[in-house]
Each structure stands twice: as structure tokens, then as C-alpha cells.
Design a protein around this motif. Structure first.
Motif, PDB file in Angstrom:
ATOM      1  N   THR A 190       0.860  -1.190   0.000  1.00  0.00           N
ATOM      2  CA  THR A 190       0.000   0.000   0.000  1.00  0.00           C
ATOM      3  C   THR A 190       0.891   1.233   0.000  1.00  0.00           C
ATOM      4  OG1 THR A 190      -0.048   0.255   2.410  1.00  0.00           O
ATOM      5  CG2 THR A 190      -1.749  -1.164   1.424  1.00  0.00           C
ATOM      6  N   ASP A 191       0.362   2.304  -0.572  1.00  0.00           N
ATOM      7  CA  ASP A 191       1.112   3.561  -0.544  1.00  0.00           C
ATOM      8  C   ASP A 191       0.650   4.395   0.640  1.00  0.00           C
ATOM      9  OD1 ASP A 191       1.521   6.474  -2.685  1.00  0.00           O
ATOM     10  OD2 ASP A 191       2.995   5.417  -1.453  1.00  0.00           O
ATOM     11  N   TRP A 192       0.418   3.743   1.769  1.00  0.00           N
ATOM     12  CA  TRP A 192       0.163   4.467   3.008  1.00  0.00           C
ATOM     13  C   TRP A 192       0.799   3.676   4.153  1.00  0.00           C
ATOM     14  CZ3 TRP A 192      -4.233   1.925   0.813  1.00  0.00           C
ATOM     15  CH2 TRP A 192      -4.835   0.938   1.600  1.00  0.00           C
ATOM     16  N   ALA A 358      -9.937   8.188   1.547  1.00  0.00           N
ATOM     17  CA  ALA A 358      -9.147   7.079   0.954  1.00  0.00           C
ATOM     18  C   ALA A 358      -8.323   6.376   2.034  1.00  0.00           C
ATOM     19  CB  ALA A 358      -8.229   7.656  -0.135  1.00  0.00           C
ATOM     20  N   HIS A 359      -8.108   5.172   1.761  1.00  0.00           N
ATOM     21  CA  HIS A 359      -8.597   4.088   0.924  1.00  0.00           C
ATOM     22  C   HIS A 359      -9.345   3.073   1.758  1.00  0.00           C
ATOM     23  CE1 HIS A 359      -6.485   5.168  -2.753  1.00  0.00           C
ATOM     24  NE2 HIS A 359      -5.375   5.320  -2.084  1.00  0.00           N
ATOM     25  N   TYR A 360      -9.864   3.532   2.903  1.00  0.00           N
ATOM     26  CA  TYR A 360     -10.473   2.641   3.894  1.00  0.00           C
ATOM     27  C   TYR A 360     -11.508   3.472   4.643  1.00  0.00           C
ATOM     28  CZ  TYR A 360      -6.603   5.387   5.542  1.00  0.00           C
ATOM     29  OH  TYR A 360      -5.746   6.444   5.719  1.00  0.00           O
ATOM     30  N   VAL A 383      -9.882  -2.541  -0.682  1.00  0.00           N
ATOM     31  CA  VAL A 383      -9.609  -3.517  -1.754  1.00  0.00           C
ATOM     32  C   VAL A 383      -8.738  -2.756  -2.745  1.00  0.00           C
ATOM     33  CG1 VAL A 383     -10.624  -4.899  -3.596  1.00  0.00           C
ATOM     34  CG2 VAL A 383     -11.748  -4.767  -1.366  1.00  0.00           C
ATOM     35  N   TYR A 384      -7.456  -2.854  -2.560  1.00  0.00           N
ATOM     36  CA  TYR A 384      -6.489  -1.897  -3.122  1.00  0.00           C
ATOM     37  C   TYR A 384      -5.400  -2.639  -3.882  1.00  0.00           C
ATOM     38  CZ  TYR A 384      -2.900   1.884  -2.662  1.00  0.00           C
ATOM     39  OH  TYR A 384      -1.938   2.851  -2.869  1.00  0.00           O
ATOM     40  N   TRP A 385      -5.182  -2.214  -5.132  1.00  0.00           N
ATOM     41  CA  TRP A 385      -4.185  -2.840  -5.992  1.00  0.00           C
ATOM     42  C   TRP A 385      -4.443  -4.348  -6.079  1.00  0.00           C
ATOM     43  CZ3 TRP A 385       0.722   0.362  -4.212  1.00  0.00           C
ATOM     44  CH2 TRP A 385       0.605   1.638  -4.716  1.00  0.00           C
ATOM     45  N   ASN A 422      -9.887   0.029  -5.498  1.00  0.00           N
ATOM     46  CA  ASN A 422      -9.011   1.082  -6.010  1.00  0.00           C
ATOM     47  C   ASN A 422      -7.896   0.504  -6.877  1.00  0.00           C
ATOM     48  OD1 ASN A 422      -7.924   4.004  -5.842  1.00  0.00           O
ATOM     49  ND2 ASN A 422      -6.171   2.711  -5.321  1.00  0.00           N
ATOM     50  N   GLU A 423      -7.901   0.872  -8.176  1.00  0.00           N
ATOM     51  CA  GLU A 423      -6.813   0.493  -9.091  1.00  0.00           C
ATOM     52  C   GLU A 423      -6.510  -0.993  -9.024  1.00  0.00           C
ATOM     53  OE1 GLU A 423      -4.404   4.728  -9.006  1.00  0.00           O
ATOM     54  OE2 GLU A 423      -3.356   2.871  -8.482  1.00  0.00           O
ATOM     55  N   THR A 424      -7.534  -1.769  -9.265  1.00  0.00           N
ATOM     56  CA  THR A 424      -7.379  -3.229  -9.199  1.00  0.00           C
ATOM     57  C   THR A 424      -7.253  -3.754 -10.629  1.00  0.00           C
ATOM     58  OG1 THR A 424      -9.790  -3.316  -9.166  1.00  0.00           O
ATOM     59  CG2 THR A 424      -8.683  -3.506  -7.052  1.00  0.00           C
ATOM     60  N   TRP A 485       2.366  13.162 -14.504  1.00  0.00           N
ATOM     61  CA  TRP A 485       3.285  12.808 -13.418  1.00  0.00           C
ATOM     62  C   TRP A 485       3.899  11.431 -13.704  1.00  0.00           C
ATOM     63  CZ3 TRP A 485       6.165  15.266 -10.219  1.00  0.00           C
ATOM     64  CH2 TRP A 485       6.824  14.563  -9.182  1.00  0.00           C
ATOM     65  N   TYR A 486       3.089  10.321 -13.558  1.00  0.00           N
ATOM     66  CA  TYR A 486       3.627   9.000 -13.925  1.00  0.00           C
ATOM     67  C   TYR A 486       3.540   8.795 -15.430  1.00  0.00           C
ATOM     68  CZ  TYR A 486       3.047   8.021  -8.940  1.00  0.00           C
ATOM     69  OH  TYR A 486       3.118   8.087  -7.571  1.00  0.00           O
ATOM     70  N   ASP A 487       2.669   9.548 -16.067  1.00  0.00           N
ATOM     71  CA  ASP A 487       2.408   9.381 -17.505  1.00  0.00           C
ATOM     72  C   ASP A 487       2.735  10.688 -18.224  1.00  0.00           C
ATOM     73  OD1 ASP A 487      -0.724   8.869 -19.391  1.00  0.00           O
ATOM     74  OD2 ASP A 487       1.384   9.123 -20.012  1.00  0.00           O
ATOM     75  N   SER A 509     -11.197  10.377  -9.524  1.00  0.00           N
ATOM     76  CA  SER A 509     -10.923  10.114  -8.103  1.00  0.00           C
ATOM     77  C   SER A 509      -9.471  10.393  -7.728  1.00  0.00           C
ATOM     78  CB  SER A 509     -11.295   8.673  -7.772  1.00  0.00           C
ATOM     79  OG  SER A 509     -11.107   7.823  -8.875  1.00  0.00           O
ATOM     80  N   GLU A 510      -8.577  10.475  -8.720  1.00  0.00           N
ATOM     81  CA  GLU A 510      -7.187  10.848  -8.443  1.00  0.00           C
ATOM     82  C   GLU A 510      -6.515  11.466  -9.665  1.00  0.00           C
ATOM     83  OE1 GLU A 510      -6.202   6.975  -5.633  1.00  0.00           O
ATOM     84  OE2 GLU A 510      -4.502   8.018  -6.562  1.00  0.00           O
ATOM     85  N   PHE A 511      -5.799  12.548  -9.466  1.00  0.00           N
ATOM     86  CA  PHE A 511      -4.727  13.064 -10.309  1.00  0.00           C
ATOM     87  C   PHE A 511      -3.851  13.903  -9.390  1.00  0.00           C
ATOM     88  CE2 PHE A 511      -5.473  17.593 -10.764  1.00  0.00           C
ATOM     89  CZ  PHE A 511      -6.831  17.792 -10.677  1.00  0.00           C
ATOM     90  N   ARG A 576       4.364  13.296  -1.210  1.00  0.00           N
ATOM     91  CA  ARG A 576       4.302  14.768  -1.178  1.00  0.00           C
ATOM     92  C   ARG A 576       3.291  15.323  -2.170  1.00  0.00           C
ATOM     93  NH1 ARG A 576       6.680  16.238   3.600  1.00  0.00           N
ATOM     94  NH2 ARG A 576       8.761  15.338   3.813  1.00  0.00           N
ATOM     95  N   LYS A 577       2.262  14.536  -2.494  1.00  0.00           N
ATOM     96  CA  LYS A 577       1.271  15.034  -3.468  1.00  0.00           C
ATOM     97  C   LYS A 577       0.218  15.935  -2.804  1.00  0.00           C
ATOM     98  CE  LYS A 577       1.754  11.462  -6.933  1.00  0.00           C
ATOM     99  NZ  LYS A 577       2.665  10.550  -6.143  1.00  0.00           N
ATOM    100  N   GLY A 578       0.429  16.205  -1.516  1.00  0.00           N
ATOM    101  CA  GLY A 578      -0.542  17.064  -0.852  1.00  0.00           C
ATOM    102  C   GLY A 578      -0.542  18.477  -1.432  1.00  0.00           C
TER     103      GLY A 578
HETATM  104  C1  GCU Z   1      -2.281   5.640  -6.629  1.00  0.00           C
HETATM  105  C2  GCU Z   1      -2.980   5.197  -5.390  1.00  0.00           C
HETATM  106  C3  GCU Z   1      -2.654   6.053  -4.199  1.00  0.00           C
HETATM  107  C4  GCU Z   1      -1.219   6.522  -4.286  1.00  0.00           C
HETATM  108  C5  GCU Z   1      -1.098   7.406  -5.498  1.00  0.00           C
HETATM  109  C6  GCU Z   1       0.321   7.921  -5.695  1.00  0.00           C
HETATM  110  O1  GCU Z   1      -3.083   5.920  -7.580  1.00  0.00           O
HETATM  111  O2  GCU Z   1      -4.360   5.001  -5.476  1.00  0.00           O
HETATM  112  O3  GCU Z   1      -2.884   5.299  -3.051  1.00  0.00           O
HETATM  113  O4  GCU Z   1      -0.832   7.191  -3.148  1.00  0.00           O
HETATM  114  O5  GCU Z   1      -1.419   6.685  -6.654  1.00  0.00           O
HETATM  115  O6  GCU Z   1       1.050   7.262  -6.403  1.00  0.00           O
HETATM  116  O7  GCU Z   1       0.659   8.942  -5.124  1.00  0.00           O
END
Ligand code: GCU
Length: 605
Positions: A190-192, A358-360, A383-385, A422-424, A485-487, A509-511, A576-578
Motif C-alpha cells: 500500500t502507498d500508506w 481514501a482508501h479505507y 480492496v487496493y491494488w 481502487n486500481e485493481t 506525473w507517472y504518464d 478520483s485521483e490526479f 508529497r502530493k498534498g
Molecule cells: C495511486 C494510489 C494512491 C497513491 C497514489 C500515488 O493511484 O491510489 O494510493 O498514493 O497513486 O502514487 O501517489
């Protein structure tokens, strides 16, 4: 000894925990906060037990005189190698990771012990031990007797202890474990932060012999002039009259339960409707036999029509932000009303009418604060990844967590969306698994919308398409995308188009993008505030071009801890995406989104 072998006894324990092949009903009591009883929050003695020595002997077999006995030596010759009374303490509610530096990365078992006196209870009353949550799993003993176990770190559970309490010196021992398993929910990655502990309140709750265990009182689906729902009694000895009263809306109805103590109802009423602009809550009282419970409930309808989301019959755009359940400033799990209001206050300042928790399932203070502050809520189970899609225990676990989440927040007007994943990555087993959850949620709660954060794929030179098969089963398509960012780089947003295989509303739900607060550079310098702000401007322009996009919850309100983010001097264990740093410092992109939301609220798309 391989890690897997070492965990085996725990898995055996887990087997015991989640051997329920069927969907186990939530055990927590509804309306518990308003009931008489006593809080067991505060300092608990703890024993850190990485080898599960408190439970298992050298042959990895359950040991007879484990820590659950909580038994001091009987004589000077008695060999007892633990003593809670002389052991250090940790605060409950709270995670253990941020309470002691040596526990920051700790994953394993910690034993919690609390002694308490229990005033003699009135005749015929019943007593329950209710836990707001224990991360990630817990086994509970009272006075050396095993009450049971619970798997899942974000939902409440309870055990009946009627007749088991002593007037003085009750020993409550909880073995809490947050070891990650491939079969668990969430699983290994998990990314948390994997916070462990008794992260939410513990209460001894007293009820009459026959009591109101659960109820939902909400507007009927898409009919603001009808109130519908159910009441479930515990201990009913036959059909029982139940009265639901909403004095503020001049509404009152009496129905009779079936023999098992369950009743459904629907009646005409026209309360002023709850909305972010006017979060009106009504006092609602439910009475049955000698029991009476009270709650503050808002009434609203939520539905979709084509690609529209309609609140109280009118199209709405969800101006949102995602957030984790981490306390601003202090870090660690957010637990209190003040923690919730600090986080949601920032979301209001951003101009939001919506938040994705997120995510719970976040703690109840969060969803109740959203009710009071006028913020619509997306709530999800972890239910994550990648999950063990073919494991029937894993499915039973996910179904139980979903049931517990829905039962807890059934009366929160703010909660409009249940997310099942999430992102399954799309596979047949995954889609089958998630479809089971969708069916459960629809059966448990016909009043809310179903969603999930779905995958998308390139389509054509300048296009991306949401073509996830699960979209057919959902009301709202969740979209996580990291264009810029990733893309690619942010400029990619300028020419990119989006389409979907299903004619339904889309919520992005996310960018987002990482930026270290105070780090500056040009708009192409990764991790700078300028890069993040530029990305937001280009993302917002891209998303405005997609009519089916009816909401968004960018990633993320506040920087949060993550074991996957080591970059020295920039991340240092934090994502640091805050839009806000964990110390409350706002980044440039905060202003970019706030201004966009102001314009949206003023009516210009
Ligand atoms: C994903 C994921 C997040 C994660 C984020 C990131 O999409 O759902 O839990 O923190 O991307 O990579 O920052």
C-alpha cells in the motif's frame, strides 16, 4: 526460516479469524455512543511481541499460560515472564507507530491490557465491549476468557459480555497484529503507512435486554418526500412495535417487527433537504419496548441520470479532494472530532463540497463532521491494488468489511458513494470478486451510489478510454489518472481526450503530482511547487473538456506517510502530493484548485 513459515501459526490464527465462508453480519452496535456505559480510552499497558510469544510456545502451538491470562505470579517460585502492570503504556485511541520512535516501522503483534471496574448493572440489562477499530486484526480476552477475534483495521466490532463482568479489576487483553499478508485486505503493498494499534475508541456499552441494534432512516431512493428504512432489534421475543419520530419534520410512524425483531418502513414526510450549502440535520428518535435511541440525521436523495449526478433531484458537480486519515501537524491516525474538523476545514477552505476518504473507512468522527460541515463523501474499503481474488477467505473478509462500513454510516447523509476497489488490475477473478461486493452493497443499502477507482487505457493517438468491464455494474465511474506525473509531462494534458465505454457519470478520483513545500523551480522541475501548480492548471483544463466528468477528488489534500517514498531531502518517507504539507503549509497548487472551485461554484464550468 522463511518468512512464510514464520507466519504460518499466524495464518492458522487468521484461518480462525476469517474462516467464515459466508458473509458475517456486522457485530458492532448502532447508536452506541448515546448509550450508557463507560469509555475505556486512555493509557493501556502494552507488551511488544514480535515472536507472538504471548500466544505460541516453542513448537508454535498455542501456549496454555499466555499473556491473555494476565496472571501475576502466585508465589515467589511461580515462573511468570510478563507483567502488564509494570509494562509501558500507549494511548488508546491511537496508532502505536507515532507514539514511540522504536515502533514507527513496527509490524507484528502488540498486546494491550486494561483493568477496569464495572458498576453493577441493572437487572436484565446487557453489556458489550465495542471497539471502533483495531489495526489490522485483534483477538480479545476478558478475565482470561477468549471473546473472539476481528479481521480488518478500519471498521467497528463488538462482543457481548453480559454476566462476565466483575465489580472490580476486570482484565481486558487485546492481541493486536498488523502483519501484512497476501490474503488480507489490504494485502502486502500500500502507498500508506501500516499503522497498527487500537486506533479508535473502546467502550463498555450497556443496553436493555431487548434493544435497537441497527436502523437506517433515510429518504427513499430518488423520492425526497418519502422516508424509508429498517430497524433491527436484538433480543426480541416476537413481533414488537417500533416508533420512528422526527419531530422537526412533523413525522412519526409506528410499525411492528417480524418475530425476529426486524421491520422495514416507508412513510410520507417532507423534511428540509440536506445539502452542502444547507447541511440540515434532524433529531430522530427510535423507540422499541424499553429501549430508545437518538441520532442526528440529514435527509437528501442522490441518484444518477445519464452522465449526471443529481443531489435532491438537481445536477451537481462534485468539487472534491482526497484525503488519508492522518492528523494534520501531529501525524499518525486522526482520531478525534478536532482532527476531523481540522482536515475537513481545509477542504472547505479549498471550496470543496465533496471529499474522498481514501482508501479505507475513516473514523466516525470524520463522517459525522462531514454531515455537520456539508461535505459529500466517497467512502471505500481497502480492496487496493492486487488482492488474493481467488481466496474465499479474502472475499469473506472484504464482504464483512463492506457490511460493517455500510452498517456504521447508514444514516450519514454526507455519504453518497460506496467504493468497492481502487486500481485493481482487470482479470476475470477480480471482476467476479468486485461484482459480489457490488451486489452486497446494493442489497444492504439501496439508497446510495456504487463506484470504484477504475483502470483506463490508451485509445488512439490522443485518447484514453475507461473501458473497465466493472463499469457496467457501477453507478459512477471512478477514474485515477496521473497524466503529467507517472504518464508524461503536464503538457500531455493539453491534447488528451477521454472517453468511456459506459454512458455514466465520471468522477476523477485521483490526479496529482508530488511537490515538497518550499521547493521551487521552473514548471518542469519535478517536486517543485511550480511543477505541481502547472500540472493542476493543465489537468483542470483537460477535464473541463470532458462533459461526462461530474466530479473530482485530486490526490491529495495533505502530504502523508508512505513506506514507498524514500527520496532524501524531498520525500523522506512521505508522499508529497498534498496541496498542503503535513505541518499545514499550503503549496501554490492549493490556490490553483481553490480558484477553480470558486469559479465552478459560481456556475462557470
Ligand atoms: C495511486 C494510489 C494512491 C497513491 C497514489 C500515488 O493511484 O491510489 O494510493 O498514493 O497513486 O502514487 O501517489
Amino acid at each position: 526460516m522463511s518468512l512464510r513459515v514464520k507466519i504460518w501459526p499466524l495464518v492458522a490464527l487468521a484461518g480462525a479469524l476469517c474462516s467464515a465462508r459466508a458473509f458475517a453480519a456486522p457485530t458492532a452496535l448502532g447508536f452506541a455512543d448515546g448509550r450508557s456505559g463507560q469509555s475505556l480510552d486512555g493509557a493501556w499497558h502494552v507488551i511488544v511481541d514480535p515472536y507472538d510469544n504471548g500466544l505460541l510456545d516453542y513448537r508454535n502451538q498455542p501456549r496454555p499460560n499466555g499473556y491473555f491470562e494476565d496472571a501475576p505470579p502466585k508465589s515467589k517460585s511461580d515462573l511468570v515472564e510478563y507483567d502488564f502492570a509494570r509494562s509501558p503504556t500507549l494511548e488508546v485511541p491511537g496508532d502505536w507507530n507515532t507514539q514511540r520512535p522504536d515502533l514507527l516501522y513496527y509490524e507484528g503483534t502488540i498486546w494491550y491490557e486494561r483493568r477496569f471496574d464495572a458498576a453493577r448493572s441493572a437487572n436484565g440489562t446487557r453489556q458489550f465491549l465495542q471497539f471502533g477499530a483495531a489495526a489490522a486484526r485483534a483477538t480479545v480476552w476478558l478475565n482470561g476468557r477468549r471473546l473472539g477475534a476481528h479481521e480488518g483495521g478500519f471498521t467497528p466490532f463488538a462482543f457481548e459480555v453480559t454476566g462476565q463482568l466483575r465489580p472490580q479489576g476486570n482484565s481486558l487483553v487485546v492481541m493486536v497484529n498488523n502483519t501484512r499478508w497476501p490474503e488480507a485486505i489490504p494485502a502486502m503493498n500500500t502507498d500508506w503507512w501500516n499503522y497498527g494499534g487500537l486506533t479508535r475508541s473502546v467502550r463498555l456499552v450497556e443496553t436493555p435486554a431487548v434493544f435497537i441494534r441497527a436502523a437506517r432512516v433515510q429518504c427513499a431512493r430518488s423520492d425526497a418526500h418519502r422516508i424509508a428504512g429498517f430497524v433491527a432489534l436484538d433480543g426480541a421475543r416476537g413481533p414488537t412495535p417500533v416508533t420512528i419520530a422526527i419531530p422537526g419534520a412533523d413525522a412519526r410512524v409506528t410499525v411492528t417487527t417480524d418475530a425476529s425483531g426486524r421491520a422495514t418502513f416507508e412513510f410520507a414526510a417532507s423534511p428540509a433537504l440536506w445539502s452542502p450549502e444547507s447541511p440540515k440535520l434532524y433529531d430522530v428518535t427510535i423507540t422499541a419496548g424499553g429501549d430508545s435511541v437518538h441520532d442526528q440525521i440529514g435527509f437528501r436523495t442522490i441518484e444518477t441520470a445519464g452522465t449526471e449526478i443529481r443531489l435532491n433531484g438537481r445536477p451537481i458537480f462534485l468539487r472534491g479532494i482526497s484525503l488519508h486519515e492522518e492528523a494534520l501537524g501531529r501525524g499518525g491516525r486522526a482520531t478525534s472530532r478536532a482532527d476531523a474538523e481540522a482536515l475537513l476545514g481545509l477542504a472547505k477552505e479549498l471550496g470543496c463540497n465533496f471529499v474522498r476518504l481514501a482508501h479505507y473507512p475513516h473514523n466516525e468522527e470524520m463522517t459525522r463532521a462531514a454531515d455537520r460541515m456539508g461535505l459529500l463523501v466517497w467512502s471505500e474499503i481497502p480492496v487496493y491494488w492486487t488482492i488474493a481474488w481467488n481466496d474465499e477467505n479474502t472475499l469473506a473478509n472484504a464482504r464483512r468489511q463492506l457490511g460493517e462500513e455500510i452498517a456504521r454510516d447508514a444514516n450519514r447523509a454526507a455519504v453518497i458513494l460506496w467504493s468497492v476497489g481502487n486500481e485493481t488490475p482487470v482479470t476475470e477473478a477480480r471482476t467476479r470478486f468486485l461484482r459480489t461486493l457490488v451486489a452486497d452493497a446494493r442489497a444492504a443499502d439501496p439508497t446510495r451510489l456504487l463506484t470504484a477507482a477504475l483502470e483506463h487505457h490508451p485509445s488512439g493517438a490522443h485518447g484514453e478510454r475507461i473501458d473497465d468491464p466493472l463499469g457496467a455494474d457501477l453507478d459512477v465511474l471512478g477514474l485515477n489518472e496521473y497524466v503529467g506525473w507517472y504518464d508524461g509531462l503536464p503538457a500531455k494534458c493539453d491534447t488528451l481526450g477521454w472517453s468511456a465505454a459506459h454512458d455514466k457519470p465520471i468522477v476523477v478520483s485521483e490526479f496529482g503530482a508530488d511537490a515538497r513545500a518550499g521547493m521551487h523551480g521552473d514548471a518542469l522541475t519535478r517536486f517543485s511547487e511550480e511543477y505541481q501548480a502547472d500540472l493542476y492548471r493543465r489537468q483542470l483544463a483537460m477535464l473541463r473538456r470532458v462533459p461526462a466528468i461530474r466530479g473530482m477528488s485530486p490526490w491529495i489534500l495533505v502530504d502523508f506517510r508512505s513506506p514507498r517514498r524514500p527520496l532524501p531531502g524531498v520525500q523522506d518517507g512521505w508522499n508529497r502530493k498534498g496541496l498542503v504539507a503535513n505541518d499545514g503549509t499550503k503549496k501554490q497548487a492549493f490556490g490553483v484548485l481553490r480558484d477553480a472551485y470558486r469559479a465552478l461554484a459560481a456556475g462557470s464550468r
